[in-house]
Design a protein around this motif. Structure first.
Motif, short mmCIF file in Angstrom:
data_model
loop_
_atom_site.label_atom_id
_atom_site.label_comp_id
_atom_site.label_asym_id
_atom_site.label_seq_id
_atom_site.Cartn_x
_atom_site.Cartn_y
_atom_site.Cartn_z
N UNK A 91 0.84 -1.21 0.00
CA UNK A 91 0.00 0.00 0.00
C UNK A 91 0.87 1.25 0.00
N UNK A 92 1.99 1.20 0.73
CA UNK A 92 2.90 2.35 0.77
C UNK A 92 3.45 2.65 -0.61
N UNK A 93 3.83 1.59 -1.33
CA UNK A 93 4.38 1.79 -2.67
C UNK A 93 3.35 2.48 -3.56
N UNK A 216 23.11 -8.46 -2.66
CA UNK A 216 23.82 -8.20 -3.91
C UNK A 216 23.97 -6.70 -4.14
N UNK A 217 25.15 -6.26 -4.61
CA UNK A 217 25.38 -4.82 -4.82
C UNK A 217 24.34 -4.16 -5.71
N UNK A 218 23.94 -4.85 -6.79
CA UNK A 218 22.95 -4.27 -7.69
C UNK A 218 21.61 -4.04 -7.00
N UNK A 219 21.19 -5.02 -6.20
CA UNK A 219 19.94 -4.88 -5.45
C UNK A 219 20.03 -3.73 -4.47
N UNK A 220 21.15 -3.64 -3.77
CA UNK A 220 21.33 -2.56 -2.79
C UNK A 220 21.31 -1.20 -3.48
N UNK A 221 21.94 -1.10 -4.65
CA UNK A 221 21.98 0.16 -5.37
C UNK A 221 20.58 0.62 -5.78
N UNK A 276 9.77 -2.51 1.22
CA UNK A 276 8.98 -3.20 0.20
C UNK A 276 9.87 -3.72 -0.92
N UNK A 277 10.80 -2.89 -1.38
CA UNK A 277 11.70 -3.31 -2.46
C UNK A 277 12.61 -4.44 -2.00
N UNK A 278 13.23 -4.26 -0.82
CA UNK A 278 14.21 -5.23 -0.34
C UNK A 278 13.56 -6.58 -0.01
N UNK A 279 12.42 -6.54 0.68
CA UNK A 279 11.83 -7.77 1.23
C UNK A 279 10.76 -8.40 0.35
N UNK A 280 10.06 -7.59 -0.45
CA UNK A 280 8.95 -8.13 -1.24
C UNK A 280 9.27 -8.18 -2.73
N UNK A 281 9.88 -7.12 -3.26
CA UNK A 281 10.18 -7.12 -4.69
C UNK A 281 11.37 -8.02 -5.00
N UNK A 282 12.48 -7.80 -4.28
CA UNK A 282 13.69 -8.60 -4.52
C UNK A 282 13.78 -9.82 -3.61
N UNK A 283 12.88 -9.90 -2.63
CA UNK A 283 12.74 -11.08 -1.76
C UNK A 283 14.05 -11.52 -1.12
#
Length: 285
Positions: A91-93, A216-221, A276-283
């Motif tokens: 919902x936040x996204x 992963x560096x790409x995910x963190x970026x 949301x990105x770290x835990x749900x999108x990129x899991x």
């Protein structure tokens, strides 16, 4: 003013860091809940509640809602897998994408919500509730394996936001010429905006060298860049609502800094979006 801001910052920042690492997840959640109740009290002004009693009830109801949802969570689990947290982060996204449109098209966009107290309350719920559960989800990150893992992630996001705010202020004062969003916040400039992103990038790079962030560096970026952009949007969104309410600060609880919302406006967007990105999108569970 600057002196009081610095003194307050030197007091608050160590307290926040201590709470991140020393409080257990339950204690941290309670502390965050209190902050959210104070934020709800201040949001009452933005929603059009002028009565002190109405705003007190708004803060109490916010606390009861968050406490009720918190008590349904099992302790020290992958909190993001719980439906109430996952739904809050998604919902936040959606809300911050909508908020971006409201800011971009302001003041015309205010036409459909300016006269609706209920709609402004909904905006407050979509700002405060996901922020609370984003904080909870990140603090519980891999807690069963490393009880400090989530604290490092939250500190990382906070440093990103503080870096973006400080960098934008310094670069804006030194080089600012072109207005970023003059109808929403006339003091912000494009030079400050890019200076804040640059400061956040340097902080992210330095923090990644020393802190145990196992991703992963790409995910963190990607997560970091979008969170830094979201932090700017959170600031602009609160400025938009304050402008409509005809107030400069959301409150006076923090000497030299205004209210709670004035200090966490960027975090209310950056924390749930990052989670949301770290835990749900990129899991990265």
């Amino acid at each position: 003013m600057l002196k009081s801001r610095l003194i307050t910052a030197f007091i608050l920042i160590p307290l926040v860091i201590a709470a991140l690492f020393w409080l257990p997840p339950s204690g941290f959640a309670i502390a965050t809940l209190v902050v959210c109740m104070l934020a709800a009290w201040e949001w009452g002004q933005l929603a059009g509640f002028t009565s002190r009693l109405q705003r007190i009830w708004l803060a109490v109801l916010c606390g009861l809602l968050l406490a009720l949802m918190l008590f349904t969570l099992p302790p020290y689990q992958h909190a993001v897998q719980q439906p109430q947290i996952g739904a809050s982060l998604w919902a936040a996204l959606g809300w911050w994408i909508a908020a971006l449109l409201l800011v971009l098209f302001y003041p015309a966009s205010a036409g459909f919500w300016r006269g609706s107290r209920a709609l402004r309350l909904v905006f407050g719920v979509l700002t405060i509730v996901p922020f609370f559960f984003g904080m909870v989800a990140l603090r519980q990150y891999h807690y069963e394996l490393d009880r400090f893992a989530g604290a490092w992630w939250l500190l990382y996001v906070m440093l990103l936001v503080w870096g973006a705010d400080s960098g934008a202020y310094m670069f804006g004062r030194l080089f600012g010429k072109h207005k970023l969003a003059p109808k929403v916040s006339p003091g912000k400039t494009w030079e400050g905006f890019f200076g804040g992103l640059l400061t956040s990038a340097v902080i992210a790079w330095l923090f990644g060298l020393w802190a145990p962030l196992s991703v992963a560096p790409g995910t963190l970026l990607i997560c970091s860049l979008i969170a830094a952009l979201a932090s700017v949007l959170g600031d602009l969104t609160e400025s938009m609502f304050k402008r409509e309410a005809g107030i400069k600060d959301s409150g006076q609880l923090i000497p030299g800094h205004g209210g709670i919302l004035d200090r966490i406006d960027s975090l209310t967007a950056a924390v749930p979006v990052f989670a949301c990105l770290l835990l749900l999108v990129f899991r990265t569970l």
